[in-house]
Design a protein around this motif. Sequence first.
Motif, PDB file in Angstrom:
ATOM      1  N   THR A 273       0.822  -1.212   0.000  1.00 35.33           N
ATOM      2  CA  THR A 273       0.000   0.000   0.000  1.00 35.33           C
ATOM      3  C   THR A 273       0.860   1.269   0.000  1.00 35.33           C
ATOM      4  OG1 THR A 273      -0.143  -0.031   2.435  1.00 35.33           O
ATOM      5  CG2 THR A 273      -1.887  -1.160   1.199  1.00 35.33           C
ATOM      6  N   LEU A 274       2.084   1.176  -0.496  1.00 37.80           N
ATOM      7  CA  LEU A 274       2.966   2.336  -0.505  1.00 37.80           C
ATOM      8  C   LEU A 274       2.380   3.447  -1.367  1.00 37.80           C
ATOM      9  CD1 LEU A 274       5.849   3.217   0.501  1.00 37.80           C
ATOM     10  CD2 LEU A 274       6.650   2.588  -1.776  1.00 37.80           C
ATOM     11  N   ARG A 275       2.381   4.673  -0.841  1.00 35.79           N
ATOM     12  CA  ARG A 275       1.820   5.809  -1.552  1.00 35.79           C
ATOM     13  C   ARG A 275       2.929   6.653  -2.184  1.00 35.79           C
ATOM     14  NH1 ARG A 275      -0.790   6.058   3.477  1.00 35.79           N
ATOM     15  NH2 ARG A 275       0.244   8.019   4.037  1.00 35.79           N
ATOM     16  N   ASP A 276       2.512   7.562  -3.063  1.00 34.33           N
ATOM     17  CA  ASP A 276       3.475   8.441  -3.738  1.00 34.33           C
ATOM     18  C   ASP A 276       3.899   9.608  -2.853  1.00 34.33           C
ATOM     19  OD1 ASP A 276       3.384   6.889  -6.038  1.00 34.33           O
ATOM     20  OD2 ASP A 276       1.764   8.070  -6.919  1.00 34.33           O
ATOM     21  N   THR A 277       3.042  10.005  -1.928  1.00 42.95           N
ATOM     22  CA  THR A 277       3.360  11.142  -1.060  1.00 42.95           C
ATOM     23  C   THR A 277       2.957  10.834   0.377  1.00 42.95           C
ATOM     24  OG1 THR A 277       1.226  12.214  -1.491  1.00 42.95           O
ATOM     25  CG2 THR A 277       3.091  12.849  -2.897  1.00 42.95           C
ATOM     26  N   TYR A 278       3.753  11.364   1.296  1.00 42.23           N
ATOM     27  CA  TYR A 278       3.476  11.296   2.732  1.00 42.23           C
ATOM     28  C   TYR A 278       3.719  12.693   3.291  1.00 42.23           C
ATOM     29  CZ  TYR A 278       3.510   6.164   2.535  1.00 42.23           C
ATOM     30  OH  TYR A 278       3.222   4.850   2.250  1.00 42.23           O
ATOM     31  N   ARG A 279       3.278  12.893   4.522  1.00 39.02           N
ATOM     32  CA  ARG A 279       3.540  14.164   5.189  1.00 39.02           C
ATOM     33  C   ARG A 279       4.326  13.922   6.473  1.00 39.02           C
ATOM     34  NH1 ARG A 279      -2.093  17.012   5.868  1.00 39.02           N
ATOM     35  NH2 ARG A 279      -2.747  14.839   6.087  1.00 39.02           N
ATOM     36  N   VAL A 280       5.257  14.828   6.751  1.00 39.73           N
ATOM     37  CA  VAL A 280       6.124  14.700   7.915  1.00 39.73           C
ATOM     38  C   VAL A 280       6.202  16.042   8.621  1.00 39.73           C
ATOM     39  CG1 VAL A 280       8.232  15.217   6.605  1.00 39.73           C
ATOM     40  CG2 VAL A 280       8.381  13.881   8.720  1.00 39.73           C
ATOM     41  N   VAL A 281       6.301  15.997   9.955  1.00 41.18           N
ATOM     42  CA  VAL A 281       6.430  17.211  10.751  1.00 41.18           C
ATOM     43  C   VAL A 281       7.781  17.198  11.440  1.00 41.18           C
ATOM     44  CG1 VAL A 281       5.289  16.138  12.756  1.00 41.18           C
ATOM     45  CG2 VAL A 281       5.366  18.635  12.550  1.00 41.18           C
ATOM     46  N   ASP A 282       8.441  18.362  11.506  1.00 42.11           N
ATOM     47  CA  ASP A 282       9.713  18.439  12.212  1.00 42.11           C
ATOM     48  C   ASP A 282       9.519  19.118  13.559  1.00 42.11           C
ATOM     49  OD1 ASP A 282       9.609  21.181  11.755  1.00 42.11           O
ATOM     50  OD2 ASP A 282      11.121  21.174  10.179  1.00 42.11           O
ATOM     51  N   ASP A 283      10.600  19.214  14.340  1.00 43.67           N
ATOM     52  CA  ASP A 283      10.467  19.749  15.693  1.00 43.67           C
ATOM     53  C   ASP A 283      10.307  21.260  15.723  1.00 43.67           C
ATOM     54  OD1 ASP A 283      13.112  20.141  14.899  1.00 43.67           O
ATOM     55  OD2 ASP A 283      13.848  18.533  16.180  1.00 43.67           O
ATOM     56  N   ARG A 284      10.328  21.900  14.547  1.00 39.60           N
ATOM     57  CA  ARG A 284      10.034  23.335  14.461  1.00 39.60           C
ATOM     58  C   ARG A 284       8.597  23.587  14.005  1.00 39.60           C
ATOM     59  NH1 ARG A 284      15.320  22.614  12.935  1.00 39.60           N
ATOM     60  NH2 ARG A 284      16.887  23.958  13.922  1.00 39.60           N
ATOM     61  N   SER A 285       7.776  22.543  14.063  1.00 38.62           N
ATOM     62  CA  SER A 285       6.334  22.627  13.759  1.00 38.62           C
ATOM     63  C   SER A 285       6.040  22.779  12.274  1.00 38.62           C
ATOM     64  CB  SER A 285       5.669  23.777  14.542  1.00 38.62           C
ATOM     65  OG  SER A 285       5.907  23.645  15.925  1.00 38.62           O
ATOM     66  N   ARG A 286       6.988  22.454  11.416  1.00 38.74           N
ATOM     67  CA  ARG A 286       6.764  22.562   9.972  1.00 38.74           C
ATOM     68  C   ARG A 286       6.247  21.234   9.427  1.00 38.74           C
ATOM     69  NH1 ARG A 286      12.710  25.006   8.747  1.00 38.74           N
ATOM     70  NH2 ARG A 286      13.138  23.017   9.769  1.00 38.74           N
ATOM     71  N   VAL A 287       5.084  21.269   8.776  1.00 40.43           N
ATOM     72  CA  VAL A 287       4.522  20.090   8.135  1.00 40.43           C
ATOM     73  C   VAL A 287       4.763  20.205   6.643  1.00 40.43           C
ATOM     74  CG1 VAL A 287       2.422  18.769   7.680  1.00 40.43           C
ATOM     75  CG2 VAL A 287       2.760  19.853   9.920  1.00 40.43           C
ATOM     76  N   GLU A 288       5.439  19.211   6.086  1.00 44.15           N
ATOM     77  CA  GLU A 288       5.793  19.274   4.672  1.00 44.15           C
ATOM     78  C   GLU A 288       5.519  17.938   3.999  1.00 44.15           C
ATOM     79  OE1 GLU A 288       9.267  22.611   4.495  1.00 44.15           O
ATOM     80  OE2 GLU A 288       9.901  20.602   5.083  1.00 44.15           O
ATOM     81  N   GLU A 289       5.316  18.012   2.705  1.00 47.94           N
ATOM     82  CA  GLU A 289       5.040  16.819   1.913  1.00 47.94           C
ATOM     83  C   GLU A 289       6.332  16.177   1.459  1.00 47.94           C
ATOM     84  OE1 GLU A 289       3.004  16.710  -2.212  1.00 47.94           O
ATOM     85  OE2 GLU A 289       1.368  16.526  -0.749  1.00 47.94           O
ATOM     86  N   VAL A 290       6.346  14.844   1.497  1.00 50.87           N
ATOM     87  CA  VAL A 290       7.507  14.075   1.081  1.00 50.87           C
ATOM     88  C   VAL A 290       7.099  13.204  -0.099  1.00 50.87           C
ATOM     89  CG1 VAL A 290       9.137  12.264   1.751  1.00 50.87           C
ATOM     90  CG2 VAL A 290       8.535  14.058   3.382  1.00 50.87           C
ATOM     91  N   GLU A 291       7.848  13.282  -1.183  1.00 50.30           N
ATOM     92  CA  GLU A 291       7.590  12.460  -2.359  1.00 50.30           C
ATOM     93  C   GLU A 291       8.362  11.143  -2.241  1.00 50.30           C
ATOM     94  OE1 GLU A 291       8.853  14.877  -5.609  1.00 50.30           O
ATOM     95  OE2 GLU A 291       7.083  16.170  -5.543  1.00 50.30           O
ATOM     96  N   VAL A 292       7.680  10.034  -2.513  1.00 51.79           N
ATOM     97  CA  VAL A 292       8.266   8.706  -2.353  1.00 51.79           C
ATOM     98  C   VAL A 292       8.264   7.985  -3.696  1.00 51.79           C
ATOM     99  CG1 VAL A 292       8.104   6.497  -1.160  1.00 51.79           C
ATOM    100  CG2 VAL A 292       7.459   8.606   0.033  1.00 51.79           C
ATOM    101  N   GLU A 293       9.364   7.318  -3.986  1.00 49.29           N
ATOM    102  CA  GLU A 293       9.497   6.611  -5.262  1.00 49.29           C
ATOM    103  C   GLU A 293      10.201   5.273  -5.042  1.00 49.29           C
ATOM    104  OE1 GLU A 293      11.802   7.170  -9.590  1.00 49.29           O
ATOM    105  OE2 GLU A 293      12.156   8.566  -7.923  1.00 49.29           O
ATOM    106  N   VAL A 294       9.672   4.218  -5.676  1.00 51.04           N
ATOM    107  CA  VAL A 294      10.405   2.956  -5.752  1.00 51.04           C
ATOM    108  C   VAL A 294      11.385   3.105  -6.911  1.00 51.04           C
ATOM    109  CG1 VAL A 294      10.276   0.477  -6.134  1.00 51.04           C
ATOM    110  CG2 VAL A 294       8.477   1.634  -4.835  1.00 51.04           C
ATOM    111  N   ALA A 295      12.668   3.318  -6.566  1.00 48.93           N
ATOM    112  CA  ALA A 295      13.651   3.723  -7.570  1.00 48.93           C
ATOM    113  C   ALA A 295      14.338   2.562  -8.274  1.00 48.93           C
ATOM    114  CB  ALA A 295      14.713   4.618  -6.912  1.00 48.93           C
ATOM    115  N   GLY A 296      14.189   1.354  -7.751  1.00 49.82           N
ATOM    116  CA  GLY A 296      14.818   0.229  -8.422  1.00 49.82           C
ATOM    117  C   GLY A 296      15.080  -0.932  -7.482  1.00 49.82           C
ATOM    118  N   ARG A 297      15.687  -1.965  -8.030  1.00 49.78           N
ATOM    119  CA  ARG A 297      16.080  -3.151  -7.264  1.00 49.78           C
ATOM    120  C   ARG A 297      17.582  -3.364  -7.431  1.00 49.78           C
ATOM    121  NH1 ARG A 297      11.897  -6.666  -5.727  1.00 49.78           N
ATOM    122  NH2 ARG A 297       9.814  -5.928  -6.377  1.00 49.78           N
ATOM    123  N   GLU A 298      18.241  -3.691  -6.330  1.00 46.45           N
ATOM    124  CA  GLU A 298      19.688  -3.886  -6.353  1.00 46.45           C
ATOM    125  C   GLU A 298      20.058  -5.045  -5.441  1.00 46.45           C
ATOM    126  OE1 GLU A 298      21.869  -0.349  -5.425  1.00 46.45           O
ATOM    127  OE2 GLU A 298      20.437   0.960  -6.455  1.00 46.45           O
TER     128      GLU A 298
END
Length: 255
Positions: A170-195
């Motif tokens: 169920t991996l999604r393309d985007t997630y959201r993360v908050v840092d300790d300075r109260s900033r909520v930002e979007e994170v883009e996620v990609e399955v980049a390959g197999r190694e």
Amino acid sequence: MAEHARMRKYGPCLAVAVLALALPASGAATPAVDGAARPAPTLAIPLHEAIYHATVRRIPVRAGLRLEQQSDGLYVYRSWVEPRGILGFVRRDMSEASLVMLDRDGEIVPVSYRRRDELGGRHSDMRFDLAQGELHIEYRGQKSTIDWEPGIYDLLSLRLALVNDLARGTLRDTYRVVDDRSRVEEVEVEVAGRETLVTPLGELDTIRLEYRNPRRDRSFKLWVAPELDTAMVRLEQHEDGRLRGTLHIVEYRRL
């Protein structure tokens, strides 16, 4: 309507989360919640401990990740870093712990986060209040409160969510993360390959995930091994076009 929908999805978990915040981690088991129509969800990855060798701020360190379950049914994901080699005698450690629960759909919901950084002096605490839809943050003695909803993670629980969602398919393309300075930002996620990586545990076929913040020049590369319980095998942090830190596995065991 949004409030009713949230209570239907998270209601049974909410009682557990409230008790978890009120009791110490070693507290008595939480009474069962009646009326559950389906079996309680479980993580898609087993409880485990992994040891890594890494570099943090150009310092060689030994790092660990440990996923365990409390008696109240919540999960604790811990990480720690300690100097190694000729700097092993310097007791300036870093540690993090995320307390998480699972919603009815098996998705990870953070409950609290705590970091102690003796290397940089950046201590922080977060408390995710599902009932009020708020996140309470204390960073370097400064307190703040912001609006919050499930789907916003601290950085440690985000890594757990990525691996768990990958194992669940169920991996999604985007997630959201908050840092300790109260900033909520979007994170883009990609399955980049197999190694295939050569490790102290042998050759491991891995999936490489890459996640980045499009607003800041910072990204992570994460290699996980499906044959090793989808454990994290290698991690790289890139910032401002430079490799800032690496981590690679040296030990792994199920708990």
